[in-house]
Design an enzyme around this catalytic site. Structure first.
Site, PDB file in Angstrom:
ATOM      1  N   CYS A   1      58.860  60.049 113.192  1.00 16.38           N
ATOM      2  CA  CYS A   1      58.377  58.761 112.674  1.00 16.38           C
ATOM      3  C   CYS A   1      59.505  57.771 112.405  1.00 16.38           C
ATOM      4  CB  CYS A   1      57.553  58.988 111.413  1.00 16.38           C
ATOM      5  SG  CYS A   1      56.043  59.919 111.724  1.00 16.38           S
TER       6      CYS A   1
HETATM    7  N1  LIG Z   1      54.813  64.456 112.864  1.00 16.22           N
HETATM    8  C1  LIG Z   1      54.619  63.592 111.865  1.00 16.22           C
HETATM    9  O1  LIG Z   1      55.149  63.730 110.770  1.00 16.22           O
HETATM   10  C2  LIG Z   1      53.687  62.407 112.054  1.00 16.22           C
HETATM   11  C3  LIG Z   1      53.097  61.830 110.923  1.00 16.22           C
HETATM   12  C4  LIG Z   1      52.230  60.757 111.094  1.00 16.22           C
HETATM   13  C5  LIG Z   1      52.009  60.255 112.377  1.00 16.22           C
HETATM   14  N2  LIG Z   1      52.624  60.834 113.467  1.00 16.22           N
HETATM   15  C6  LIG Z   1      52.319  60.281 114.780  1.00 16.22           C
HETATM   16  O2  LIG Z   1      51.347  61.129 115.387  1.00 16.22           O
HETATM   17  C7  LIG Z   1      51.550  61.201 116.799  1.00 16.22           C
HETATM   18  C8  LIG Z   1      51.638  62.663 117.229  1.00 16.22           C
HETATM   19  O3  LIG Z   1      52.805  63.259 116.687  1.00 16.22           O
HETATM   20  P1  LIG Z   1      52.986  64.814 116.509  1.00 16.22           P
HETATM   21  O4  LIG Z   1      54.155  64.979 115.585  1.00 16.22           O
HETATM   22  O5  LIG Z   1      51.709  65.486 116.149  1.00 16.22           O
HETATM   23  O6  LIG Z   1      53.367  65.253 117.993  1.00 16.22           O
HETATM   24  P2  LIG Z   1      53.676  66.738 118.504  1.00 16.22           P
HETATM   25  O7  LIG Z   1      54.789  66.613 119.463  1.00 16.22           O
HETATM   26  O8  LIG Z   1      53.805  67.676 117.341  1.00 16.22           O
HETATM   27  O9  LIG Z   1      52.358  67.191 119.260  1.00 16.22           O
HETATM   28  C9  LIG Z   1      51.807  66.550 120.310  1.00 16.22           C
HETATM   29  C10 LIG Z   1      50.926  67.502 121.120  1.00 16.22           C
HETATM   30  O10 LIG Z   1      50.300  66.705 122.121  1.00 16.22           O
HETATM   31  C11 LIG Z   1      50.214  67.477 123.289  1.00 16.22           C
HETATM   32  N3  LIG Z   1      49.970  66.593 124.419  1.00 16.22           N
HETATM   33  C12 LIG Z   1      50.845  65.804 125.089  1.00 16.22           C
HETATM   34  N4  LIG Z   1      50.220  65.133 126.063  1.00 16.22           N
HETATM   35  C13 LIG Z   1      48.913  65.469 126.002  1.00 16.22           C
HETATM   36  C14 LIG Z   1      47.751  65.109 126.735  1.00 16.22           C
HETATM   37  N5  LIG Z   1      47.816  64.244 127.742  1.00 16.22           N
HETATM   38  N6  LIG Z   1      46.592  65.674 126.404  1.00 16.22           N
HETATM   39  C15 LIG Z   1      46.518  66.573 125.407  1.00 16.22           C
HETATM   40  N7  LIG Z   1      47.566  66.952 124.675  1.00 16.22           N
HETATM   41  C16 LIG Z   1      48.747  66.408 124.966  1.00 16.22           C
HETATM   42  C17 LIG Z   1      51.505  68.240 123.318  1.00 16.22           C
HETATM   43  O11 LIG Z   1      51.419  69.374 124.163  1.00 16.22           O
HETATM   44  C18 LIG Z   1      51.688  68.592 121.839  1.00 16.22           C
HETATM   45  O12 LIG Z   1      51.118  69.850 121.531  1.00 16.22           O
HETATM   46  C19 LIG Z   1      52.806  60.380 117.069  1.00 16.22           C
HETATM   47  O13 LIG Z   1      52.456  59.091 117.468  1.00 16.22           O
HETATM   48  C20 LIG Z   1      53.504  60.313 115.732  1.00 16.22           C
HETATM   49  O14 LIG Z   1      54.278  59.145 115.616  1.00 16.22           O
HETATM   50  C21 LIG Z   1      53.420  61.913 113.328  1.00 16.22           C
END
Ligand SMILES: NC(=O)c1ccc[n+]([C@@H]2O[C@H](COP(=O)([O-])OP(=O)(O)OC[C@H]3O[C@@H](n4cnc5c(N)ncnc54)[C@H](O)[C@@H]3O)[C@@H](O)[C@H]2O)c1
Length: 448
Positions: free
Chosen positions: A291
């Site tokens: 983030c």
């Molecule tokens: N991690 C945090 O602390 C946090 C907090 C709030 C918001 N966010 C936001 O949430 C979003 C996701 O982040 P995250 O940390 O969960 O990511 P992550 O990397 O932990 O997980 C993403 C998942 O999406 C999957 N993926 C990728 N392409 C895909 C597709 N086409 N179809 C289905 N699955 C697919 C990947 O295999 C992975 O398992 C980001 O935009 C991030 O900025 C993250």
């Protein structure tokens, strides 16, 4: 149309995985699932489990077979409450793990939770989000609510969902409903119940906002509605830019305190006794995760196109990016003062995750710090209960030190302190550089 309204769902009484949720609105006719979650990472998996925990039938979809296997084996990095929910969900027919995008058309709602990183030039890398939204658009069917939760630039939901759906012939707000509601989850932080954190939502139309609110209220207790997709997208960018700017300020203030021989943590704690107008931010070795190091760059990237300057945010991000390098400078300074150079000196980094109690190395300052220590000639090692080995940005591969006492560090760098971390190996004669500013139980520590 209702605008800027907060809507609250009745409170539940029990927060275990088996709690009995309030009755759910009837699912749309003809759908096998109430909701599909696309992307089962740090955000998507807890979201899928929260929906399942509130009696929704969930399609949990990820492109990665490996990720699905990790989830099935209950080895995903989750809070205890989510581990318990997962154990329940895996045994339940209302929770289906899938890698097949064709399943999406069986869900009444689709929530996209895929990563939105930046590349090595700090430019937003939308490849994953574009692929995921294209897949969702391709499989969209009439009646669905389609919600983006990934942090992105202002206008993204319109560009990647609403417009392509309209091009497919859907009338937005009548055939399909498009919304944005950023996730606010804080992985590893058990102090805030995921379901209790209010969500901000904006829809492409009033009908979209309405349907998206109902969708969120299936598991969250409070939804705050804003009048557009763009306002909801910008809200998330403000939240994370606010953190970035304040962390940069906290780092600068910590450096100032040190130059005036003051303890920064004491000063922050004292200021935090003010009940209004002050929010404590802690200085540290830099920022990591998905983030703070990334999201403000989505805003800056967009503003460059508009020829709008944002000097304060830009400067904050420059300071944040430079912080790991400053840690290494400080290591050098401390070692020089101790009469040892960097060359051949044994430096042990404690905790390499970007924050306590998560197994997440994304953008962790420790990676850069370890690489630069190696470049400057130190002999480095690390300990972290969550990792046996790590590949650094340079490509160097390090295996975790199994016996930190035997490593014989001349300097210990406290980088991230997990609750499970045991610092009992530190000898009174060993130098400790505390980049957390909070290692008060290590008497010989030197603060960053
Ligand atoms: N991690 C945090 O602390 C946090 C907090 C709030 C918001 N966010 C936001 O949430 C979003 C996701 O982040 P995250 O940390 O969960 O990511 P992550 O990397 O932990 O997980 C993403 C998942 O999406 C999957 N993926 C990728 N392409 C895909 C597709 N086409 N179809 C289905 N699955 C697919 C990947 O295999 C992975 O398992 C980001 O935009 C991030 O900025 C993250």
């Amino acid at each position: 149309m209702t605008t800027f309204e907060s809507i609250t769902r009745p409170q539940r009484t029990d927060d275990t995985a088996t709690w009995s949720a309030p009755p759910q609105p009837a699912a749309r006719a003809g759908f096998d699932f109430d909701v599909a979650i696309v992307g089962l990472g740090y955000v998507g998996l807890p979201t899928a489990l929260a929906y399942h925990g509130s009696n929704s039938r969930v399609l949990a979809l990820d492109v990665s077979e490996r990720r699905i296997a990790v989830i099935r084996a209950q080895q995903a990095d989750l809070l205890e409450v989510d581990q318990a929910r997962l154990a329940v969900a895996l045994d339940h027919p209302g929770f289906v793990l899938s890698t097949d995008p064709d399943d999406l058309s069986r869900a009444a709602a689709v929530i996209v939770c895929v990563p939105t990183p930046v590349d090595e030039h700090l430019i937003p890398d939308l490849t994953i989000l574009r692929a995921a939204t294209a897949m969702v658009v391709e499989h969209a069917v009439a009646g669905q609510v389609l919600m983006l939760t990934s942090t992105s630039y202002v206008g993204c939901t319109d560009d990647l969902l609403a417009k392509p759906l309209a091009e497919r012939g859907f009338t937005i707000g009548a055939d399909v409903f498009v919304a944005f509601s950023a996730e606010r989850i804080d992985p590893g932080n058990a102090s805030f119940d995921h379901d209790e954190v209010p969500r901000v939502v904006g829809g492409a139309t009033a009908e979209c906002e309405e349907e998206a609110t109902k969708l969120l209220l299936r598991y969250v207790t409070n939804v705050h509605r804003v009048r557009s997709l763009a306002a909801a997208e910008m809200t998330k960018l403000l939240e994370n830019t606010f953190r970035a700017v304040n962390i940069a300020l906290a780092n600068e203030f910590a450096d100032i305190c040190r130059s005036l021989d003051l303890n920064p943590a004491d000063v922050v704690d004292a200021a935090a006794t003010k009940p209004y107008g002050f929010m404590p931010f802690l200085a540290g070795p830099g920022v990591g995760g998905h983030c703070i190091p990334c999201d403000p760059h989505y805003l800056l990237w967009q503003l460059r196109k508009q020829r709008v300057a944002a000097p304060m945010i830009t400067q904050a991000m420059v300071e944040i990016a430079a912080r790991p390098h400053r840690v290494v400078d400080r290591v050098q300074e401390v070692l020089s003062a101790a009469g040892t150079g960097m060359l051949g000196t044994r430096v042990l980094v404690v905790g390499i995750a970007y924050k306590p109690d998560v197994a997440d190395l994304r953008e962790s300052p420790a990676l850069e710090i370890l690489d630069e220590l190696i470049q400057r000639g130190a002999t480095v090692g690390f300990v972290d209960d969550h990792f046996d080995a790590v590949t650094l940005p340079s490509g160097a591969r390090l295996t975790a030190v199994t016996d930190p006492a035997a490593f014989g560090a001349q300097l210990v760098v406290l980088h991230t302190r997990h609750a499970s971390a045991d610092l009992g190996f530190i000898e009174p004669h060993q130098l400790v550089l505390d980049t957390t500013y909070r290692g008060v139980d290590v008497p010989q520590r030197i603060i960053l």
